[in-house]
Scaffold this active site. Sequence first.
Site, mmCIF file in Angstrom:
data_model
loop_
_atom_site.group_PDB
_atom_site.id
_atom_site.type_symbol
_atom_site.label_atom_id
_atom_site.label_comp_id
_atom_site.label_asym_id
_atom_site.label_seq_id
_atom_site.Cartn_x
_atom_site.Cartn_y
_atom_site.Cartn_z
ATOM 1 N N GLU A 170 -87.271 -6.000 -11.369
ATOM 2 C CA GLU A 170 -88.295 -5.514 -10.433
ATOM 3 C C GLU A 170 -89.711 -5.989 -10.772
ATOM 4 O O GLU A 170 -90.662 -5.216 -10.805
ATOM 5 C CB GLU A 170 -88.238 -3.973 -10.362
ATOM 6 C CG GLU A 170 -86.851 -3.482 -9.949
ATOM 7 C CD GLU A 170 -86.688 -1.974 -9.958
ATOM 8 O OE1 GLU A 170 -87.687 -1.244 -10.060
ATOM 9 O OE2 GLU A 170 -85.528 -1.506 -9.873
ATOM 10 N N ASN A 212 -83.307 -9.272 -11.492
ATOM 11 C CA ASN A 212 -82.744 -8.188 -10.690
ATOM 12 C C ASN A 212 -83.855 -7.475 -9.921
ATOM 13 O O ASN A 212 -84.918 -7.173 -10.483
ATOM 14 C CB ASN A 212 -82.042 -7.194 -11.631
ATOM 15 C CG ASN A 212 -81.202 -6.165 -10.904
ATOM 16 O OD1 ASN A 212 -80.329 -6.516 -10.118
ATOM 17 N ND2 ASN A 212 -81.473 -4.886 -11.149
ATOM 18 N N HIS A 248 -79.762 -1.069 -2.611
ATOM 19 C CA HIS A 248 -79.923 0.372 -2.344
ATOM 20 C C HIS A 248 -80.225 0.506 -0.858
ATOM 21 O O HIS A 248 -81.339 0.207 -0.407
ATOM 22 C CB HIS A 248 -81.056 0.956 -3.192
ATOM 23 C CG HIS A 248 -80.798 0.946 -4.677
ATOM 24 N ND1 HIS A 248 -79.783 1.685 -5.268
ATOM 25 C CD2 HIS A 248 -81.421 0.288 -5.685
ATOM 26 C CE1 HIS A 248 -79.810 1.484 -6.582
ATOM 27 N NE2 HIS A 248 -80.770 0.628 -6.867
ATOM 28 N N GLU A 278 -76.531 -2.985 -7.655
ATOM 29 C CA GLU A 278 -76.764 -1.525 -7.772
ATOM 30 C C GLU A 278 -76.482 -0.814 -6.442
ATOM 31 O O GLU A 278 -77.213 0.046 -6.007
ATOM 32 C CB GLU A 278 -78.202 -1.230 -8.195
ATOM 33 C CG GLU A 278 -78.668 -1.872 -9.475
ATOM 34 C CD GLU A 278 -80.055 -1.436 -9.895
ATOM 35 O OE1 GLU A 278 -80.589 -0.471 -9.322
ATOM 36 O OE2 GLU A 278 -80.630 -2.056 -10.811
ATOM 37 N N ASP A 280 -75.709 1.423 -3.407
ATOM 38 C CA ASP A 280 -75.401 2.767 -2.917
ATOM 39 C C ASP A 280 -75.912 2.835 -1.485
ATOM 40 O O ASP A 280 -76.752 2.031 -1.059
ATOM 41 C CB ASP A 280 -75.978 3.888 -3.802
ATOM 42 C CG ASP A 280 -77.410 3.656 -4.260
ATOM 43 O OD1 ASP A 280 -77.734 4.039 -5.404
ATOM 44 O OD2 ASP A 280 -78.210 3.086 -3.474
#
Length: 357
Positions: A170, A212, A248, A278, A280
């Site tokens: 990030e 990432n 996400h 990651e 979700d």
Amino acid sequence: MRPRGQSAPFLPALAGLILLMVPIACGGSTRPTTPTPDVPGGDLPPLAVAGRAVDKLIGAAVQAALLNDTRYGAVAAREFSYFTAEYEMKWNALQPAPGVHDFSRGDAIVAFADMQGARVKGHALVWHQSTPAWAEALTPDQLRAALTDHIRTTVEHYRGRVMAWDVVNEAIADGGGGLRDTIYRQKLGDGYIAEAFRAARAADPGALLFYNDYGGEGMNTKSNRIYDLVRDLRAQGVPVDGVGLQMHLSANSRPSDAAIAANMRRLADLGLRVNISEMDVKINDVPGGPAARLDAQRATYRDVVRLCVTEPRCDAVTFWGFTDAHTWLTGDSPLLYDSSYQPKPAYFGVLDALMGR
Ligand code: G3I
């Protein structure tokens, strides 16, 4: 996906078999036995097995403290073959004080993975949200030395047992306006990213090294900036092997399939691997009742995982947890299993994507 220079793991099948028998011996199973409507009575393979059939690692973020929970450990062992420490391998967890290292929780996750011949992704060596408080107070020279020591010590500790690292996490500002104004950029300059990747490569030449980030999954200013970053790093000879798209998402609004596919492809065209790192899928903002929300969630998981299945250079899908009982998205139900460890429609959406249905 084979890591750099590593052969297939020696799989102690007996240990894996014992782990798989645990829930049965305990009188319960969290194995979805109901075939999906279009699979009349067929046995459903675990996600990792379905993923292996299309050469994709299927993983989950896990917490070391939960692995001793029978249901949590059984689902993790059965369904996934690629584990990421949800927080235990971050700088503030590994080194709570200068020179005080605590690898115990990360080691527990690696040991758990080893037992079933699964792989591990290290997460995350450099992240502005997991800088130890003591490190934030350092001078620039002290911070550079401490960060380099952290990367070297950590990656050497897990050398040969962690197949990939999220080296920098990030670092691009939301909205894609450039580099995020973190302590690292402020004290070390823009070159901290390249320095981190070089230090990680030196510590374990066999590990795959990833950048990432979130919010850059489709085609937008942030993904453009991520693309420019990794393109320029590779042009300078910086050892970046891949990009993790965190994924996400909300089932109510997300980048289009075409945009995600195009973004994956342009990263692949740089010679990079791509991971969904990651994933979700929030559903609270989906209109309608529970059934509508679960259906929308299933479709989102199915359609997005399918994009990785069809992109040759996308070699892993990791979910950011797997049960709604343990998610960072408190109050939502973003994962594949409910809080009682029962598979949700989302689970079958992933299986549909992996099995090409
Ligand atoms: O439960 C432990 C406790 O036993 C321990 O003593 C304590 C020590 O700090 O930590 C407690 O765990 C908390 C952990 O979540 C489990 O709930 C940590 O305090 C807390 O910092 C940690 O937050 C994690 C967060 O990153 C910061 O590391 C979240 O679980 C995790 O989901 C979140 O993940 C991030 C990714 O790394 C990067 N992308 C975004 C994503 C979501 O924010």
